[in-house]
Design a protein around this motif. Structure first.
Motif, PDB file in Angstrom:
ATOM      1  N   LEU A  58       0.880  -1.172   0.000  1.00  0.00           N
ATOM      2  CA  LEU A  58       0.000   0.000   0.000  1.00  0.00           C
ATOM      3  C   LEU A  58       0.917   1.222   0.000  1.00  0.00           C
ATOM      4  N   PRO A  59       1.171   1.819  -1.166  1.00  0.00           N
ATOM      5  CA  PRO A  59       2.303   2.746  -1.320  1.00  0.00           C
ATOM      6  C   PRO A  59       2.063   4.170  -0.848  1.00  0.00           C
ATOM      7  N   PHE A  60       0.833   4.528  -0.504  1.00  0.00           N
ATOM      8  CA  PHE A  60       0.516   5.938  -0.283  1.00  0.00           C
ATOM      9  C   PHE A  60       0.991   6.440   1.084  1.00  0.00           C
ATOM     10  N   CYS A  61       1.525   7.662   1.074  1.00  0.00           N
ATOM     11  CA  CYS A  61       1.917   8.379   2.289  1.00  0.00           C
ATOM     12  C   CYS A  61       1.516   9.837   2.111  1.00  0.00           C
ATOM     13  N   VAL A  76      -2.122  13.687  -0.478  1.00  0.00           N
ATOM     14  CA  VAL A  76      -3.092  13.884   0.611  1.00  0.00           C
ATOM     15  C   VAL A  76      -4.500  13.606   0.104  1.00  0.00           C
ATOM     16  N   ASN A  77      -4.598  13.113  -1.126  1.00  0.00           N
ATOM     17  CA  ASN A  77      -5.886  12.823  -1.737  1.00  0.00           C
ATOM     18  C   ASN A  77      -6.303  11.384  -1.410  1.00  0.00           C
ATOM     19  N   HIS A  78      -7.207  11.225  -0.487  1.00  0.00           N
ATOM     20  CA  HIS A  78      -7.594   9.881  -0.055  1.00  0.00           C
ATOM     21  C   HIS A  78      -8.604   9.225  -1.004  1.00  0.00           C
ATOM     22  N   ARG A  79      -8.962   9.910  -2.078  1.00  0.00           N
ATOM     23  CA  ARG A  79      -9.807   9.270  -3.082  1.00  0.00           C
ATOM     24  C   ARG A  79      -9.043   8.199  -3.860  1.00  0.00           C
ATOM     25  N   VAL A  80      -7.723   8.145  -3.661  1.00  0.00           N
ATOM     26  CA  VAL A  80      -6.935   7.108  -4.337  1.00  0.00           C
ATOM     27  C   VAL A  80      -7.170   5.730  -3.708  1.00  0.00           C
ATOM     28  N   GLU A  81      -7.773   5.669  -2.535  1.00  0.00           N
ATOM     29  CA  GLU A  81      -7.888   4.396  -1.812  1.00  0.00           C
ATOM     30  C   GLU A  81      -8.765   3.378  -2.549  1.00  0.00           C
ATOM     31  N   GLU A  82      -9.953   3.787  -2.971  1.00  0.00           N
ATOM     32  CA  GLU A  82     -10.895   2.826  -3.542  1.00  0.00           C
ATOM     33  C   GLU A  82     -10.409   2.220  -4.850  1.00  0.00           C
ATOM     34  N   PHE A 117      -2.589   4.830   6.015  1.00  0.00           N
ATOM     35  CA  PHE A 117      -3.094   5.921   5.187  1.00  0.00           C
ATOM     36  C   PHE A 117      -4.542   5.626   4.813  1.00  0.00           C
ATOM     37  N   PHE A 118      -4.840   4.348   4.586  1.00  0.00           N
ATOM     38  CA  PHE A 118      -6.180   3.910   4.216  1.00  0.00           C
ATOM     39  C   PHE A 118      -7.092   3.978   5.440  1.00  0.00           C
ATOM     40  N   SER A 119      -8.332   4.327   5.231  1.00  0.00           N
ATOM     41  CA  SER A 119      -9.285   4.362   6.336  1.00  0.00           C
ATOM     42  C   SER A 119      -9.505   2.950   6.860  1.00  0.00           C
ATOM     43  N   ALA A 120      -9.934   2.860   8.098  1.00  0.00           N
ATOM     44  CA  ALA A 120     -10.215   1.556   8.692  1.00  0.00           C
ATOM     45  C   ALA A 120     -11.273   0.808   7.874  1.00  0.00           C
TER      46      ALA A 120
END
Length: 453
Positions: A58-61, A76-82, A117-120
């Protein structure tokens, strides 16, 4: 440590999470059919007994830690998670379609980047998707890497509910000056809360990762750091040597080599920490790792089950490791592949219906023999070639190169057996290098690796 030996053997060298090491893989990646054949063969031979390992990258920071050598994507864009979760589950489904039976998950590790970084809730979606249609091995070990600055109580509880029992806390250092230089935003209070909360929830193994050799580290400050950390009684602790490779990781140019402790000071920091850990009841495990006698890593070393793979030391010696996500490395024992490093290239290959790896290596018979010896040295500090299946031209060439290390008292050689001496343990990477046939066949003209000590 003898200063002359330090100066003599402190040379660039691999860390041997694999053999051959990545720079010496074949120049062309194996065809998808070749790779899948080795996966299918190893899966069929070991799934029902040993199970398989999964590593999810999970590469995001949200910010770049400038010491870091991992493959990361800063945002800082958490829309990348899905979309990333969708891609990982797509890749896993492609592997599952080639399995002959239901996979048994023995080991599952979330690495990064920053997994938290990913939400629970998104981590729940990911793990439930990975486990759907799979069995959990009776000796399964699920673990994840946690950043003290952003790991919430919800993260801990959600992952515990999903079967995770080990958390690896990235501390690196607690000195504010060092943390500022490496751009790592966390406090000791956050570290303490994370560990205490994990134990309260029920996690049975807490690991702490530390790094020595960072800019502006001193023996005195690191002594205070290691004392504070051992007061929290982690079950195991990894004390990694900082790898200064600014030609690979430009973020490390935030500080210069003048900011780093020289080789003798760096070693003094390590030995100070090691001595304190031993006084605090920790046993040295392999290279860089320490564990309490009650931890499964100590038990694995005592019972000869200690294993090393791309995730480091583990007590779950599976032969099939499937890496999912951008830059992940998979190991079928007979072959390696690495996924595309950029998120965009990883997505593009999946959209085209292709496995997303871009390079790899099919191991030869000699590779497999040398791999076994290097694993033995890294995990047990000794190896034997009494069995004819563990003899090869590469092994005997390595024995000629080992003569100087033997003269310096770093190894002891007996008929068909080699043992690393206590004096030589700090130089185990140099011992492994003597047997690294691929390295000696094509000595690098430029610096590829960090220093060995």
């Amino acid at each position: 440590m003898d200063t002359a030996l330090l100066q003599k053997y402190n040379v660039p060298g691999p860390r041997y999470t694999s053999y051959p090491t990545v720079p010496y893989w074949n120049k062309t990646a194996p065809a998808a059919g070749e790779w899948l054949q080795t996966v299918s063969d190893t899966f069929a031979a070991t799934n029902s007994t040993d199970g398989i390992s999964l590593y999810i990258h999970l590469p995001f920071c949200e910010s770049l830690c400038t010491y870091c050598g991992c493959n990361t994507r800063i945002t800082v864009n958490h829309r990348v998670e899905e979309p990333y979760i969708y891609a990982v589950l797509t890749e896993w489904a492609m592997y599952r379609s080639h399995f002959s039976e239901t996979p048994k998950i023995r080991e599952l590790h979330l690495g990064g980047g920053t997994p938290t970084f990913f939400s629970a809730e998104n981590l729940r979606r990911l793990i439930e998707g990975l486990l759907a249609g799979a069995e959990i091995h009776e000796k399964a070990c699920f673990s994840f890497e946690a950043h003290p600055g952003n790991t919430t109580d919800e993260h801990l509880q959600t992952l515990y509910d999903l079967g995770f029992r080990r958390v690896s806390v990235g501390v690196q250092d607690t000195n504010p000056l060092v943390l500022e230089l490496i751009n790592r935003h966390q406090t000791y209070e956050q570290v303490e809360h994370l560990i205490l909360k994990a134990r309260e929830i029920g996690y049975t193994s807490v690991n702490i990762d530390m790094v020595y050799g960072l800019p502006q580290q001193r023996v005195c400050s690191m002594t205070q750091t290691i004392m504070n950390i051992t007061n929290l009684k982690p079950d195991r602790l990894a004390l990694y040597s900082y790898a200064h490779v600014p030609w690979v990781k430009p973020g490390q140019r935030r500080f210069s080599e003048q900011d780093l402790p020289d080789a003798s000071k760096k070693l003094a920091i390590y030995e100070t920490c090691r001595n304190w850990l031993e006084l605090s009841g920790y046993q040295e495990i392999g290279m860089d790792h320490f564990a309490l006698a009650t931890d499964s890593l100590s038990e694995a070393e005592k019972n000869g089950r200690l294993h090393r793979n791309f995730m480091g030391y583990t007590d779950t010696p599976t032969k099939l490791l499937i890496g999912l996500g951008a830059s992940s490395i998979s190991d079928s024992w007979g072959a390696y592949v690495q996924n595309a490093k950029s998120v965009e290239a990883y997505y593009e290959r999946l959209r085209d219906g292709q496995f997303p790896f871009f390079k790899g290596h099919l191991l030869t018979e000699d590779d497999l023999v040398i791999r076994r010896h290097i694993l033995n040295l890294m995990c047990r500090f000794e190896t034997s070639w009494m069995d004819k299946t563990l003899q090869s031209e590469g092994v005997y060439e390595g024995l000629h190169r080992i003569e100087e290390l033997e003269a310096d008292g770093l190894v002891e050689v007996e008929p068909y057996r080699l043992r690393v001496t206590p004096k030589g343990r700090s130089f185990v990477r140099n011992v492994c290098m003597a047997f690294d046939a691929r390295l000696w066949e094509n000595l690098p003209e430029t610096t590829l690796f960090s220093q060995t000590v």
